[in-house]
Design a protein around this motif. Structure first.
Motif: not given
Lengths: 401, 401
Positions: B73-84
């Motif tokens: 169970n791993y969460e997306t760090p908030a700054e990576h929610l919107i991808g590059q």
């Protein structure tokens, strides 16, 4: 009555009870001054539920705090840590449940076998449940505690299940000393490791739960291959029908649904969590059992706290309580020891001179002078879960009214 | 530049920036008054890590917040929610990972089969991965979000994994419309339910993950049998090789490792969580992506917040932010829509006139007038996880210096 109920008042309360009542403006002094001499025990208070989670009963279990449904993770409500049926042990129906695996072999007396062998064993033997039970020669009380105890009470957050205070229990285990079994199969001089395989599926890459320790550690710790818990069959949720009990160490070493013992010349690559060749010993720890958190307590009245304390087996020599966040401490009274690995029950009488939220800390000291820390270590994320045992994370929190 | 960066000051900050600086005694007014006109964007700030958990990389994944190790169970760090790579979608390596099961079938292109049949199917067909990919005719963006989103931010505690803000992601999925597959096998008039079986072991009693819905619901929602995520193979941790995508609904309906579709006249007794015959629709929700929690922000400077918002597909019509715990709200600016089920990116410019911890709330409104609640429902334990979407649980928390 087990305890000499010597009363003492702690911290700011070390003034006559009447003066305290006057200060808090409760009035009714005349009528209550006699009553205020009496100590309110848990039975006199309307206890809060000693877990913040919904109470849900697994088959064969009492309602417990559901921390997580699948895999099943249920904590013992604090008020049920000390059981009714086998004092001071936790009743089987309230012994906490903690699995990392959704898939657990459902073993029956008919299909159960324990295989003991390995490349460093003289012989390989396979025992049925009856054959194991016939060899049972030892009963030992021991605290079982998950390394996540209190994790949910820590701030900032720590990864994992947010257990509060009930990720531990204490039971009397009956079974075969492991060293007897090792002697029976014969251990070659080349033996270095002993591995314990449980009937649980961690992942497809690790389809069995394995823990592995140095043989010399095994010889020293004298673990038990247990077939009974508090004189009954071990509940399915606690490792039925056979569980390794490793007194004085964290429960991750206590392989549930034990089906294989592997005496080896080499480390076991299937080891569940790396290469933990020696188990982690329990550090001194104490906890308030009653009153439970959130209990309403009348201002100015004395209340009896009951708690438990344990360590790795060196022996708890002192439990203290603090009403000022650890600046000053007052001793609690220890009940007699029921065995070096069984928790010690303790009692302390405190009073509260101001309404609103009041906190009480407790801390344990053992015979080696190890003291339960007051503050959590700042590096708890890096150094692992056991730094969560800090007294401030386990404060009793009461609503004084 | 995607957005008209109209600046506005919120709440107590609606005074000239110079006055704010003077009040806080920062000095250096002459030098900084010009710079204070510029808006600090995420790129100008030293962002905190947008997850409180240790960053750990699963095979094939980027380092993400490890909420729990096994099951993964791993969460997306908030700054990576919107991808590059595929704006505004989350990059595949950062798409959040959430399993309840330790055991997941490791399916290969060679051994994968999807069986579609059941007692209410005219025919039964079995498709290989290649056959499914050849039928792929639709690409749709959709938010996938766990029903536990933000659970760890709620007080008092809620049972389950203590996710913070990263238990969601958004991707563009490509695959076969489920209704096309149902038409291909033929649905009898007696059909009432459609069940989806995943290659995951929940427990020995439920050795496969099954979700089941009313046929009429399926026809209405038009789910997708997806074989690609953001134009690539779906990562193992997100359902490889085939996943059901049910846009506008919580991710528990999105069966991963989909291996069986069962068209039935009766409910499916193997249903994972009871009888959820219709999926739970997403409620309006918004989140600040950057700056991440704990970022240090200079007092008196304007900062651009970037966030995302979504709902069940009715369409986000408004996002607002509040610096006074929800008493007053100011509108944010919405970027264009990339699709009715894709999250909307929004921006707002705020300033802070006092040092120390500062909180910013955001809330979303949809085309049906549904508004994200400000306060958590008091009965969150009884009514389930989605009450956790309250704005106060998801405040952006900054250290203003």
């Amino acid at each position: 009555m087990r305890v000499d109920r010597r009363k003492f008042l702690l911290g700011a309360l070390s003034v006559p009870a009447g003066a305290v009542l006057a200060k808090t403006g409760m009035g009714l002094l005349g009528e209550q001054s006699a009553a205020s001499e009496a100590v309110l025990r848990a039975a006199d208070l309307k206890l809060a539920t000693g877990t913040p989670f919904p109470l849900v009963a697994l088959p064969g279990k009492a309602p417990m705090g559901q921390v997580y449904d699948r895999p099943p993770n249920y904590e013992t409500p604090a008020e049920h840590l000390i059981g009714q049926q086998n004092y001071p042990y936790t009743d089987n129906e309230y012994y906490y449940v903690r699995y990392r695996e959704a898939s657990v072999l459902q073993l029956t007396p008919e299909n159960y076998r324990l295989k003991i062998g390995g490349d460093a064993a003289d012989n390989e033997i396979t025992l049925t449940l009856d054959e194991l039970k016939r060899r049972a020669s030892q009963t030992i009380g021991a605290v079982g505690v998950c390394s996540g105890e209190g994790r949910g009470l820590h701030h900032p957050m720590i990864p994992g299940m947010p257990w509060t205070k009930g990720d531990l229990s204490c039971a009397e285990w009956t079974g075969v000393p492991l060293n007897d079994l090792l002697d029976e199969v014969g251990v070659k001089s080349s033996a270095l490791h002993v591995s314990f395989g449980g009937g649980r599926v961690i992942s497809l890459a690790k389809p069995q739960y394995w823990r592995s320790y140095l043989l010399e550690t095994i010889r020293e710790y004298e673990p038990l291959v247990a077939t009974q818990m508090n004189g009954e069959d071990i509940p399915f949720w606690n490792g039925y029908p056979v569980r390794l009990v490793f007194p004085g160490t964290w429960a991750p070493t206590w392989t549930k649904q034990l089906v294989e013992i592997d005496i080896r010349t080499t480390p076991n690559e299937m080891e569940w969590s790396g290469r933990e060749i020696t188990p982690n010993e329990l550090l001194p720890f104490s906890l308030i059992v009653t009153p439970t958190d959130g209990t309403q307590i009348p201002v100015g009245r004395e209340v009896e706290l009951t708690g438990v304390a344990y360590d790795k087996g060196a022996g708890i020599t002192k439990v203290e309580v603090s009403q000022d966040e650890g600046r000053t401490w007052e001793p609690a009274e220890l009940e007699k020891s029921y065995g070096k690995y069984t928790w010690r029950v303790w009692h302390a009488t405190v009073g509260f001179d101001r309404t609103g939220e009041n906190r009480v800390l407790c801390r344990a000291t053992n015979a080696e002078g190890e003291v339960q820390p007051t503050d959590p270590a700042p590096d708890v994320m890096e150094t692992g879960a056991r730094k969560e045992t800090a007294a401030k994370n386990f404060a009793g929190v009461y609503e004084v009214v």
